[in-house]
Design an enzyme around this catalytic site. Sequence first.
Site, PDB file in Angstrom:
ATOM      1  N   LYS A  98       0.807  -1.227   0.000  1.00  0.00           N
ATOM      2  CA  LYS A  98       0.000   0.000   0.000  1.00  0.00           C
ATOM      3  C   LYS A  98       0.837   1.272   0.000  1.00  0.00           C
ATOM      4  CE  LYS A  98      -4.158  -1.899   0.158  1.00  0.00           C
ATOM      5  NZ  LYS A  98      -5.147  -1.727  -0.926  1.00  0.00           N
ATOM      6  N   GLU A 120      -9.878   5.505   3.246  1.00  0.00           N
ATOM      7  CA  GLU A 120     -10.642   4.387   3.790  1.00  0.00           C
ATOM      8  C   GLU A 120      -9.681   3.241   4.035  1.00  0.00           C
ATOM      9  OE1 GLU A 120      -9.394   2.746   0.326  1.00  0.00           O
ATOM     10  OE2 GLU A 120     -10.207   4.777   0.494  1.00  0.00           O
ATOM     11  N   SER A 387       1.747  -9.732  -0.770  1.00  0.00           N
ATOM     12  CA  SER A 387       1.408  -8.312  -0.679  1.00  0.00           C
ATOM     13  C   SER A 387       1.608  -7.704   0.692  1.00  0.00           C
ATOM     14  CB  SER A 387      -0.042  -8.094  -1.122  1.00  0.00           C
ATOM     15  OG  SER A 387      -0.921  -8.876  -0.329  1.00  0.00           O
TER      16      SER A 387
END
Length: 404
Positions: A98, A120, A387
């Site tokens: 991210k 969010e 990830s």
Amino acid sequence: MSPRRNFRQLIGPDRTGHFGPFGGKFVPETLMAALDELESAFHQAQRDAAFRRELDSYLRQYAGRPTPLYFAKRLSKTLGGIRVYLKREDLLHTGAHKINNAIGQALLAVRMGKRRIIAETGAGQHGVATATVAAHFGLQCDVFMGEEDTRRQALNVVRMRLLGARVIPVTSGTKTLKDACNEALRDWVTNVRTTYYCLGSVVGPHPYPLMVREFQSVIGREARRQILQREGRLPDELIACVGGGSNAIGLFTPFVKDRRVRMIGVEAGGRGLRPGEHAATLVKGSPGILHGARSLVLQDRHGQILETRSIAAGLDYPGVGPEHAFYQRTGRARYVAVTDRTALDGFHLLSRTEGIIPALEPAHAIGYLQQIAKRLPKRQLIILGLSGRGDKDVETIARYLEKA
């Protein structure tokens, strides 16, 4: 469209933000000007060599890129002799992919003169990444998070607050990622002149799916270069988990035109594929509009959004990025769903064979690979997108094992 032709057409979107029939902008008129402003700023930044150099510098010096492409020797042997490489996004600053997108969008926010940033979050990793870059650039930061997710991802709530962000629990609906998105959009409508909305996945209205894809495609660009250096050829398959779909798109995009490379996205099958028991949008969804874009959505026959369920908060979402929906329709990628139990099997498998504790999200991809490994030819070459790391999920795992 056959996956064996017209591959160049797969690199969208068109000028209206559509990937085939999916994508676009379906938002209140209040936000149309803001989206146009954002699109213009993004394209200007893409053309600006100074912006690209600054982004690259932050990715290398601050986030920790390039991440390793790690040959998982013991995992490969356990799975029968296939060759599995892990793209180690879990080693990045903040512990997940991210941060790639958060840095890019924070640089855009500063460029556009916005001093407040909102986001969010579901699993909390995008929230942590946004809070991190907001602290670094001196921006005010508010993060919307479903109340249920604040409970199961309590560690990340603490991290966000330590970084100076305000975490706003969302108590409406299912109290998960969908509802956090709703509240973030409502806030943006109200404060659009002063606020930048840092959306965390390849969902939402154009230009977000394009923008997040471009910031995350550094994953696949590195992986492509690294596998050619290590193996002298491209992989047979790419495998990644899919919720909204940013880490998978980031891995897939630089390989889209390589027709021999198969792409597989793994969704959250939850307790099974009954309505309300899973979050397998590409497997069980139908076309609809959610959070400003047309894509595949989990909905009933009246168009009402269904509840979702997954042990992984980051996959617990009833929609998916429009580009993934397009890849499925054209046959360029295949999408499957695995249960919570299979994801837990993958979690334990990687932990015990490689000493790497994965997040529950990519554990779905590991569990799927474990299921199919016996059917694959030996020496099959696979890149799996790891990830994120699993620190945030240890308490969830412990609670699950207590009930088992």
